[in-house]
Design an enzyme around this catalytic site. Structure first.
Site, PDB file in Angstrom:
ATOM      1  CB  CYS A 163    -107.582  82.787  59.538  1.00  0.00           C
ATOM      2  SG  CYS A 163    -108.071  82.199  57.906  1.00  0.00           S
ATOM      3  CG  HIS A 301    -104.163  87.564  59.777  1.00  0.00           C
ATOM      4  ND1 HIS A 301    -104.185  86.280  60.280  1.00  0.00           N
ATOM      5  CD2 HIS A 301    -105.032  87.563  58.717  1.00  0.00           C
ATOM      6  CE1 HIS A 301    -105.029  85.538  59.570  1.00  0.00           C
ATOM      7  NE2 HIS A 301    -105.547  86.294  58.619  1.00  0.00           N
ATOM      8  CD  GLU A 312    -102.573  92.347  59.943  1.00  0.00           C
ATOM      9  OE1 GLU A 312    -102.202  91.977  61.076  1.00  0.00           O
ATOM     10  OE2 GLU A 312    -102.403  91.660  58.910  1.00  0.00           O
ATOM     11  CE  LYS A 330    -101.475  83.898  58.395  1.00  0.00           C
ATOM     12  NZ  LYS A 330    -101.149  84.742  59.571  1.00  0.00           N
ATOM     13  CG  HIS A 335    -103.445  81.628  55.910  1.00  0.00           C
ATOM     14  ND1 HIS A 335    -103.530  81.384  57.267  1.00  0.00           N
ATOM     15  CD2 HIS A 335    -104.457  82.506  55.621  1.00  0.00           C
ATOM     16  CE1 HIS A 335    -104.541  82.078  57.768  1.00  0.00           C
ATOM     17  NE2 HIS A 335    -105.100  82.769  56.795  1.00  0.00           N
ATOM     18  CG  PHE A 394    -112.890  83.816  55.117  1.00  0.00           C
ATOM     19  CD1 PHE A 394    -112.076  84.910  54.900  1.00  0.00           C
ATOM     20  CD2 PHE A 394    -113.030  82.887  54.094  1.00  0.00           C
ATOM     21  CE1 PHE A 394    -111.407  85.093  53.702  1.00  0.00           C
ATOM     22  CE2 PHE A 394    -112.365  83.044  52.886  1.00  0.00           C
ATOM     23  CZ  PHE A 394    -111.559  84.151  52.679  1.00  0.00           C
TER      24      PHE A 394
END
Length: 408
Positions: A163, A301, A312, A330, A335, A394
């Site tokens: 991502c 994010h 975050e 998002k 996403h 990830f």
């Protein structure tokens, strides 16, 4: 001039997303608080644990040549659509092909082709597999097609950082110009993998929202009732060049790319790490020569996962502070994985240009542990001299970008 002191301008933007087939329609939908998440009506979805996704608003085959499109994976198609718009938007810079580079990140590349052709192999045998399979499934396909389409010969690169790929691609683009390896860079991200397999995988990992009956309310970053991400598809591309070159040809940039920070957690294959995120943001600010108090806006994010959003939020508070206006788009687009960082960059760039930050959709009750000024209800208007955007993936990939006003 070379090095970190060189001013990098953003002179073009292109996108195709669940909210619109171009930048203008996508930005208008963000400001209106619309949702691109819909019920999946494919037959396979009837038995899927996940029956919602944020699919494209405009099909790429409606704007691409049909013969050419058939030889491209969907991920490649969206990359070309976005790149063409960005190139036109920048005024098609007059640059030697050997000084024009491409950096297009992706998370899964041509996974739809691989899955579809494996079905053909299993059902009908090797002789029925398409001869275009390999160039359609390869992860570098989006960058390759864009480089061919625009005649870019200074390199076609493909960050594959989950991502964080799209944001990392933009950071790479800045580095190529700073190092003197290119004069203009087409940079961004592309992703298109709405398919039963990744949806099942996210469902099994309990990372996808279970709100099948209310798709528009499923992605809810920072909300106390968030229960997972929503998969989306699309592409976003920016055109980067030296600010002095843009000025010389009479082009007014959207903003300046002032700094970037790229780190890795070396911690866990899926769980984000607070320390790595903080280092990425601080590195981006240091690269831009800015202090935390200079940042007026953070595009988070924030994927709508219970743990990820909280980590975050804590990282932003530590690295930047609790004063910036924060949003998480998002909530509207879902996403876009490999394209998410580039789309977040687009939203931050336009916030800087227009002095307006979109509201976070579906934020009915903010998680009490989130100590940030997250925009809700309606867009927040006011000067945005500097904005920071995050993209975390990830594998422990972290990328943060800082944009400032064009005249800064």
């Amino acid at each position: 001039m070379r090095g970190a002191d060189m001013a990098i301008a953003v002179t073009g933007l292109g996108a195709t997303t669940p909210l619109g087939g171009d930048v203008a329609s996508t930005w208008a939908a963000m400001l209106a608080g619309e949702s691109g998440v819909r019920t999946i009506d494919d037959p396979w979805a009837a038995t899927s644990p996940v029956r919602i996704a944020a699919r494209l608003k405009v099909e790429p085959t409606t704007v691409l040549d049909r013969v050419a499109a058939r030889r491209m994976d969907r991920c490649q198609q969206v990359a070309v659509v976005a790149a063409r718009e960005a190139w036109r938007d920048a005024g098609a810079p007059d640059v030697a092909p050997e000084r024009l580079a491409v950096v297009i990140g992706t998370g899964t590349g041509g996974a739809l082709t691989m899955l579809a052709q494996d079905d053909v192999l299993e059902a009908s045998g090797a002789r029925r597999v398409s001869p275009h399979t390999v160039p359609m499934l390869m992860a570098n396909g989006p960058a390759a097609h864009v480089s061919i389409d625009l005649g870019a010969r200074a390199g076609a690169h493909t960050p594959v950082s989950a991502c964080a790929s799209g944001a990392e691609a933009i950071a790479w683009g800045m580095d190529l110009i700073r190092l003197g390896r290119a004069d203009v860079v087409v940079a961004g991200g592309a992703e298109a993998c709405v398919h039963a397999l990744p949806l099942a995988g996210f469902a099994q990992a309990r990372a996808h929202s279970t709100r099948n009956d209310e798709p528009g309310a499923a992605s809810r970053p920072f909300d106390v009732g968030r229960d997972g991400l929503v998969i989306g598809e699309g592409a976003c591309v920016v055109i980067l060049e030296r600010a002095e070159s843009a000025a010389a040809r009479g082009t007014r940039p959207y903003a300046r790319l002032a700094g970037a920070g790229v780190t890795s957690d070396a911690f866990h294959i899926t769980a984000g790490h607070h320390e790595g995120q903080v280092r990425a943001m601080r590195a981006a600010l240091a690269d831009a020569g800015l202090a935390p108090q200079d940042v007026a806006h953070v595009h988070a994010h924030a994927t709508s996962t219970p743990k990820g959003d909280l980590v975050e939020a804590q990282s932003i508070a530590e690295a930047v502070g609790v004063h910036p206006v924060v949003t998480a788009t998002k909530s509207m687009t879902g996403h876009l994985f490999g394209a998410a960082g580039a789309l977040g960059a687009m939203a931050a760039i336009l916030a800087v240009r227009d002095g307006v930050v979109p509201a976070t959709r579906n934020l009915d009750e903010i998680d009490p542990e989130v100590k940030l000024d997250v925009v809700t209800g309606r867009p927040r208007r006011g000067p945005v001299p500097a904005a920071l955007t995050n993209a975390f993936g990830f594998g422990g990939h972290n990328a943060s970008l800082v944009f400032t006003r064009a005249e800064a």
